[in-house]
Design a protein around this motif. Structure first.
Motif, PDB file in Angstrom:
ATOM      1  N   SER A 208       0.795  -1.382  -0.010  1.00 55.58           N
ATOM      2  CA  SER A 208       0.205  -0.063   0.076  1.00 55.58           C
ATOM      3  C   SER A 208       0.861   1.255   0.029  1.00 55.58           C
ATOM      4  CB  SER A 208      -0.954   0.103   1.247  1.00 55.58           C
ATOM      5  OG  SER A 208      -1.524  -1.211   1.419  1.00 55.58           O
ATOM      6  N   GLY A 209       0.082   2.295  -0.385  1.00 57.59           N
ATOM      7  CA  GLY A 209       0.953   3.683  -0.328  1.00 57.59           C
ATOM      8  C   GLY A 209       0.832   4.188   1.381  1.00 57.59           C
ATOM      9  N   PHE A 210       1.593   5.087   1.746  1.00 55.59           N
ATOM     10  CA  PHE A 210       1.671   5.459   2.945  1.00 55.59           C
ATOM     11  C   PHE A 210       1.375   6.936   3.146  1.00 55.59           C
ATOM     12  CE2 PHE A 210       4.075   7.862   6.436  1.00 55.59           C
ATOM     13  CZ  PHE A 210       3.286   6.975   7.428  1.00 55.59           C
ATOM     14  N   VAL A 211       0.805   7.660   4.029  1.00 50.37           N
ATOM     15  CA  VAL A 211      -0.143   8.910   4.145  1.00 50.37           C
ATOM     16  C   VAL A 211       0.520   9.311   5.733  1.00 50.37           C
ATOM     17  CG1 VAL A 211      -1.859  10.313   4.497  1.00 50.37           C
ATOM     18  CG2 VAL A 211      -1.991   8.476   2.759  1.00 50.37           C
ATOM     19  N   PRO A 212       1.418  10.320   5.688  1.00 49.82           N
ATOM     20  CA  PRO A 212       1.723  10.799   7.008  1.00 49.82           C
ATOM     21  C   PRO A 212       0.859  11.779   7.882  1.00 49.82           C
ATOM     22  CG  PRO A 212       3.100  11.972   5.475  1.00 49.82           C
ATOM     23  CD  PRO A 212       2.223  10.892   4.690  1.00 49.82           C
ATOM     24  N   VAL A 213       0.159  11.688   8.859  1.00 46.97           N
ATOM     25  CA  VAL A 213      -0.819  12.707   9.434  1.00 46.97           C
ATOM     26  C   VAL A 213       0.311  13.299  10.444  1.00 46.97           C
ATOM     27  CG1 VAL A 213      -2.568  12.693  10.868  1.00 46.97           C
ATOM     28  CG2 VAL A 213      -2.590  10.634   9.209  1.00 46.97           C
ATOM     29  N   ARG A 214       0.378  14.614  10.106  1.00 41.70           N
ATOM     30  CA  ARG A 214       1.503  15.261  10.832  1.00 41.70           C
ATOM     31  C   ARG A 214       0.738  16.572  11.680  1.00 41.70           C
ATOM     32  NH1 ARG A 214       6.961  15.808   8.703  1.00 41.70           N
ATOM     33  NH2 ARG A 214       7.235  16.121  10.811  1.00 41.70           N
ATOM     34  N   LYS A 215       1.797  16.909  12.677  1.00 42.36           N
ATOM     35  CA  LYS A 215       1.554  18.059  13.278  1.00 42.36           C
ATOM     36  C   LYS A 215       1.371  19.259  12.231  1.00 42.36           C
ATOM     37  CE  LYS A 215       3.556  16.369  17.398  1.00 42.36           C
ATOM     38  NZ  LYS A 215       4.658  16.254  18.527  1.00 42.36           N
ATOM     39  N   LYS A 216       0.735  20.159  12.661  1.00 40.52           N
ATOM     40  CA  LYS A 216       0.673  21.592  11.994  1.00 40.52           C
ATOM     41  C   LYS A 216       1.902  22.281  11.354  1.00 40.52           C
ATOM     42  CE  LYS A 216      -1.018  26.482  12.646  1.00 40.52           C
ATOM     43  NZ  LYS A 216      -1.682  27.333  13.290  1.00 40.52           N
ATOM     44  N   GLY A 217       1.970  22.376  10.264  1.00 37.09           N
ATOM     45  CA  GLY A 217       3.097  23.334   9.662  1.00 37.09           C
ATOM     46  C   GLY A 217       4.231  22.524   9.105  1.00 37.09           C
ATOM     47  N   LYS A 218       4.133  21.075   8.866  1.00 39.79           N
ATOM     48  CA  LYS A 218       5.169  20.354   8.675  1.00 39.79           C
ATOM     49  C   LYS A 218       5.070  19.426   7.337  1.00 39.79           C
ATOM     50  CE  LYS A 218       6.992  20.149  12.964  1.00 39.79           C
ATOM     51  NZ  LYS A 218       8.188  20.670  12.876  1.00 39.79           N
ATOM     52  N   LEU A 219       3.977  19.906   6.592  1.00 43.79           N
ATOM     53  CA  LEU A 219       3.811  19.290   5.286  1.00 43.79           C
ATOM     54  C   LEU A 219       4.050  20.367   4.189  1.00 43.79           C
ATOM     55  CD1 LEU A 219       0.958  16.673   5.800  1.00 43.79           C
ATOM     56  CD2 LEU A 219       3.541  16.226   5.378  1.00 43.79           C
ATOM     57  N   PRO A 220       4.867  20.194   3.454  1.00 43.75           N
ATOM     58  CA  PRO A 220       5.346  21.239   2.484  1.00 43.75           C
ATOM     59  C   PRO A 220       4.069  21.737   1.257  1.00 43.75           C
ATOM     60  CG  PRO A 220       6.349  19.102   1.700  1.00 43.75           C
ATOM     61  CD  PRO A 220       5.509  19.052   2.888  1.00 43.75           C
ATOM     62  N   HIS A 221       3.064  20.938   0.976  1.00 43.50           N
ATOM     63  CA  HIS A 221       2.164  21.097  -0.063  1.00 43.50           C
ATOM     64  C   HIS A 221       0.762  21.518   0.540  1.00 43.50           C
ATOM     65  CE1 HIS A 221       0.699  20.940  -4.212  1.00 43.50           C
ATOM     66  NE2 HIS A 221      -0.268  20.070  -3.750  1.00 43.50           N
ATOM     67  N   GLU A 222      -0.183  21.679  -0.336  1.00 46.14           N
ATOM     68  CA  GLU A 222      -1.612  22.223   0.034  1.00 46.14           C
ATOM     69  C   GLU A 222      -2.135  21.231   1.150  1.00 46.14           C
ATOM     70  OE1 GLU A 222      -5.831  23.760  -1.369  1.00 46.14           O
ATOM     71  OE2 GLU A 222      -4.343  23.142  -3.098  1.00 46.14           O
ATOM     72  N   THR A 223      -2.603  21.594   2.307  1.00 45.30           N
ATOM     73  CA  THR A 223      -3.172  20.536   3.447  1.00 45.30           C
ATOM     74  C   THR A 223      -4.236  20.897   3.877  1.00 45.30           C
ATOM     75  OG1 THR A 223      -2.308  21.805   5.193  1.00 45.30           O
ATOM     76  CG2 THR A 223      -0.782  20.266   4.283  1.00 45.30           C
ATOM     77  N   VAL A 224      -5.007  19.742   4.386  1.00 43.86           N
ATOM     78  CA  VAL A 224      -6.241  19.945   5.047  1.00 43.86           C
ATOM     79  C   VAL A 224      -5.873  19.656   6.680  1.00 43.86           C
ATOM     80  CG1 VAL A 224      -8.695  18.879   5.466  1.00 43.86           C
ATOM     81  CG2 VAL A 224      -7.525  19.043   3.257  1.00 43.86           C
ATOM     82  N   ARG A 225      -6.636  20.444   7.397  1.00 45.31           N
ATOM     83  CA  ARG A 225      -5.933  20.493   8.855  1.00 45.31           C
ATOM     84  C   ARG A 225      -7.382  20.374   9.813  1.00 45.31           C
ATOM     85  NH1 ARG A 225      -3.528  26.050   9.457  1.00 45.31           N
ATOM     86  NH2 ARG A 225      -2.061  24.987   8.614  1.00 45.31           N
ATOM     87  N   ILE A 226      -7.163  19.743  11.233  1.00 45.29           N
ATOM     88  CA  ILE A 226      -8.126  19.862  12.162  1.00 45.29           C
ATOM     89  C   ILE A 226      -7.584  20.059  13.489  1.00 45.29           C
ATOM     90  CG2 ILE A 226      -7.937  17.304  12.425  1.00 45.29           C
ATOM     91  CD1 ILE A 226     -10.855  16.798  12.751  1.00 45.29           C
ATOM     92  N   ALA A 227      -8.334  20.620  14.246  1.00 46.39           N
ATOM     93  CA  ALA A 227      -7.936  20.906  15.720  1.00 46.39           C
ATOM     94  C   ALA A 227      -8.552  19.996  16.656  1.00 46.39           C
ATOM     95  CB  ALA A 227      -8.431  22.112  16.115  1.00 46.39           C
ATOM     96  N   TYR A 228      -7.853  19.437  17.551  1.00 43.54           N
ATOM     97  CA  TYR A 228      -8.167  18.529  18.562  1.00 43.54           C
ATOM     98  C   TYR A 228      -7.776  18.683  20.213  1.00 43.54           C
ATOM     99  CZ  TYR A 228      -3.578  16.370  17.955  1.00 43.54           C
ATOM    100  OH  TYR A 228      -2.131  16.024  17.899  1.00 43.54           O
ATOM    101  N   SER A 229      -8.324  18.108  20.888  1.00 42.27           N
ATOM    102  CA  SER A 229      -8.056  18.491  22.336  1.00 42.27           C
ATOM    103  C   SER A 229      -7.024  17.269  22.710  1.00 42.27           C
ATOM    104  CB  SER A 229      -9.315  18.158  22.976  1.00 42.27           C
ATOM    105  OG  SER A 229     -10.321  19.366  22.661  1.00 42.27           O
ATOM    106  N   LEU A 230      -6.236  17.885  23.691  1.00 43.82           N
ATOM    107  CA  LEU A 230      -5.078  17.263  24.436  1.00 43.82           C
ATOM    108  C   LEU A 230      -5.459  17.062  25.790  1.00 43.82           C
ATOM    109  CD1 LEU A 230      -2.016  18.401  22.712  1.00 43.82           C
ATOM    110  CD2 LEU A 230      -3.185  16.158  22.304  1.00 43.82           C
ATOM    111  N   GLU A 231      -4.948  16.651  27.042  1.00 45.56           N
ATOM    112  CA  GLU A 231      -5.055  16.526  28.143  1.00 45.56           C
ATOM    113  C   GLU A 231      -4.703  17.702  28.664  1.00 45.56           C
ATOM    114  OE1 GLU A 231      -3.207  13.417  30.436  1.00 45.56           O
ATOM    115  OE2 GLU A 231      -3.357  12.265  28.812  1.00 45.56           O
ATOM    116  N   TYR A 232      -3.655  18.516  27.863  1.00 51.40           N
ATOM    117  CA  TYR A 232      -3.210  20.003  28.216  1.00 51.40           C
ATOM    118  C   TYR A 232      -3.812  21.112  27.368  1.00 51.40           C
ATOM    119  CZ  TYR A 232       0.194  18.167  25.164  1.00 51.40           C
ATOM    120  OH  TYR A 232       0.998  17.410  24.253  1.00 51.40           O
ATOM    121  N   GLY A 233      -4.442  20.843  26.498  1.00 55.59           N
ATOM    122  CA  GLY A 233      -4.784  21.965  25.531  1.00 55.59           C
ATOM    123  C   GLY A 233      -5.006  21.552  24.235  1.00 55.59           C
TER     124      GLY A 233
END
Length: 187
Positions: free
Chosen positions: A84-109
């Motif tokens: 199969s192919g591989f898709v990296p799910v990265r932290k904001k600002g780490k991918l160089p091309h056009e992205t789609v982003r989602i915010a989510y909750s952590l224990e600390y923010g």
């Protein structure tokens, strides 16, 4: 597969023994489950990868999506095994091309993750992978993000489940089966 599945027997024991527990990290009262020791053990690493891909052997899986960072290590190995192919799910600002982003909750923010907008074609069959499912916030956000770009998320797979934190329940509530190899009590 509609429920959480988990290994049992000697393989589960060997994998569990290959995972180091670090008390009071990253904060007091937390037992950090460190898979770097499992990754460093050639037999345990290979067995973990084999067990994670086994339910989909012979199935058409278009992509494996790995959550930064340990999900990259596992995801690359799973993608190779599944052809199969591989898709990296990265932290904001780490991918160089056009992205789609989602915010989510952590224990600390709050945090944000993103994928390339063209990482998955609509309808592609995707398996999500990370090392551990705890509260489920990160995995839940990743499922939502992958679906936003058209993925058919077939399952979420993890080496470790922390069942007391009920993260796997959040993923199953999205209609995504969960497959884990071992579980640890506590968090």
């Amino acid at each position: 597969m509609t429920a959480t599945t988990e290994l049992s027997g000697s393989t589960a024991r060997i994998l569990k023994d290959a995972i180091r527990t670090i008390p009071d990290y990253p904060k007091p009262g937390v037992a950090f489950r460190d898979i770097t020791t499992l990754l460093g053990d050639a037999w345990a690493f290979r067995r973990a990868v084999d067990e994670l891909v086994q339910p989909w052997a012979g199935a058409k899986i278009d992509k494996v999506a790995g959550i930064e960072a340990r999900g990259f290590i596992l995801g690359g190995a799973l993608a190779h095994q599944l052809s199969s192919g591989f898709v990296p799910v990265r932290k904001k600002g780490k991918l160089p091309h056009e992205t789609v982003r989602i915010a989510y909750s952590l224990e600390y923010g709050l945090d944000e993750m993103e994928v390339h907008k063209d990482a998955v074609k609509p309808g592609e069959r995707v398996i999500l992978v990370d090392d551990l499912i705890a509260t489920g916030g990160t995995a839940e956000a990743a499922v939502r993000l992958l679906r936003e770009i058209g993925a058919d998320v077939l399952a979420a797979v993890f080496i470790i489940d922390l069942p007391e934190l009920k993260g796997a329940d959040k993923i199953r509530a999205l209609g995504v089966p969960v497959h884990t190899l071992v579980s640890f009590e506590g968090h």
